[in-house]
Motif scaffolding. Structure first.
Motif, PDB file in Angstrom:
ATOM      1  N   LEU A  18     -22.998 -15.230 -33.572  1.00  0.00           N
ATOM      2  CA  LEU A  18     -24.207 -15.160 -32.744  1.00  0.00           C
ATOM      3  C   LEU A  18     -25.126 -14.030 -33.208  1.00  0.00           C
ATOM      4  N   PRO A  23     -29.898 -16.826 -32.482  1.00  0.00           N
ATOM      5  CA  PRO A  23     -30.688 -18.001 -32.127  1.00  0.00           C
ATOM      6  C   PRO A  23     -31.625 -17.745 -30.948  1.00  0.00           C
ATOM      7  N   SER A  25     -32.710 -20.471 -29.289  1.00  0.00           N
ATOM      8  CA  SER A  25     -32.235 -21.507 -28.378  1.00  0.00           C
ATOM      9  C   SER A  25     -30.805 -21.860 -28.776  1.00  0.00           C
ATOM     10  N   LEU A  26     -29.941 -21.950 -27.794  1.00  0.00           N
ATOM     11  CA  LEU A  26     -28.517 -22.112 -28.038  1.00  0.00           C
ATOM     12  C   LEU A  26     -27.956 -23.194 -27.123  1.00  0.00           C
ATOM     13  N   LEU A  37     -20.222 -15.054 -25.487  1.00  0.00           N
ATOM     14  CA  LEU A  37     -21.479 -15.668 -25.052  1.00  0.00           C
ATOM     15  C   LEU A  37     -22.133 -14.843 -23.950  1.00  0.00           C
ATOM     16  N   CYS A  47     -33.218 -15.486 -25.238  1.00  0.00           N
ATOM     17  CA  CYS A  47     -32.562 -16.665 -25.802  1.00  0.00           C
ATOM     18  C   CYS A  47     -32.415 -17.729 -24.711  1.00  0.00           C
ATOM     19  N   LEU A  49     -30.592 -20.611 -23.191  1.00  0.00           N
ATOM     20  CA  LEU A  49     -29.238 -21.166 -23.204  1.00  0.00           C
ATOM     21  C   LEU A  49     -29.212 -22.501 -22.484  1.00  0.00           C
ATOM     22  N   ASP A  67     -31.502 -24.000 -32.145  1.00  0.00           N
ATOM     23  CA  ASP A  67     -31.258 -23.219 -33.358  1.00  0.00           C
ATOM     24  C   ASP A  67     -29.777 -23.226 -33.731  1.00  0.00           C
ATOM     25  N   LEU A  68     -28.916 -23.248 -32.720  1.00  0.00           N
ATOM     26  CA  LEU A  68     -27.473 -23.194 -32.942  1.00  0.00           C
ATOM     27  C   LEU A  68     -26.770 -23.948 -31.823  1.00  0.00           C
TER      28      LEU A  68
END
Length: 165
Positions: A18, A23, A25-26, A37, A47, A49, A67-68
């Motif tokens: 991470l 990222p 956006s996750l 997390l 971010c 989530l 992104d991830l």
């Protein structure tokens, strides 16, 4: 990946992943939350989530790009076919980077099942007889440029890279 167990814990590996990608956006798919997390969310409040339970993504999440994508404690709760569809769908449609932490024997999967989806084995963790494996996918690292793809092996080296037909 080697057969030797990693010196890090799974949480340390996820935290490093991470931190490396940071990222904006996750997507997190799994049956439970995990400390890495929570720490990342506190350190990066900007971010975005998104969470999903194991299984097909809800339509609102399936229509978005992230992104991830992290899948933790997920494949262990799904039939293999549904897991393949979930991983392939996320990889192809929802995220350019994917990380999967899985207990292969508990999920009923083999590493080759994940290799067939272009995931790479990154680390292996052992504790009290349980073995967790971290697999990753990054579209940028998916395919290496072959060594033969250069002007030396081109029929007309002076035209290499000039014309596309």
């Amino acid at each position: 990946m080697t057969d030797a167990a990693s010196q890090r814990t799974p949480q340390q590996a996820l935290a490093a992943l991470l931190a490396q990608h940071a990222p904006r956006s996750l997507l997190v798919v799994g049956a439970s939350q995990f400390p890495a997390l929570e720490a990342f969310a506190q350190a990066h409040p900007a971010c975005e989530l998104a969470f999903a339970e194991p299984g097909p993504l809800p339509p609102a999440l399936a229509a978005r790009r992230f992104d991830l994508a992290l899948l933790v404690d997920c494949l262990e709760h799904l039939p293999k076919r549904q897991g393949l569809e979930l991983l392939g769908g996320i990889r192809n449609l929802n995220a350019s980077r994917l990380a999967l932490l899985v207990d292969l024997p508990a999920a009923g999967w083999a590493a080759t099942d994940l290799f067939s989806l272009a995931l790479q084995a990154s680390e292996r963790f052992e504790r009290e007889g349980q073995v967790l494996s971290l697999f990753t996918y990054d579209l940028k690292d998916y395919k290496q440029v072959p060594d033969w793809l250069n002007a030396k092996f081109w029929a007309n080296p002076e035209n290499f890279g000039k014309y596309w037909w």
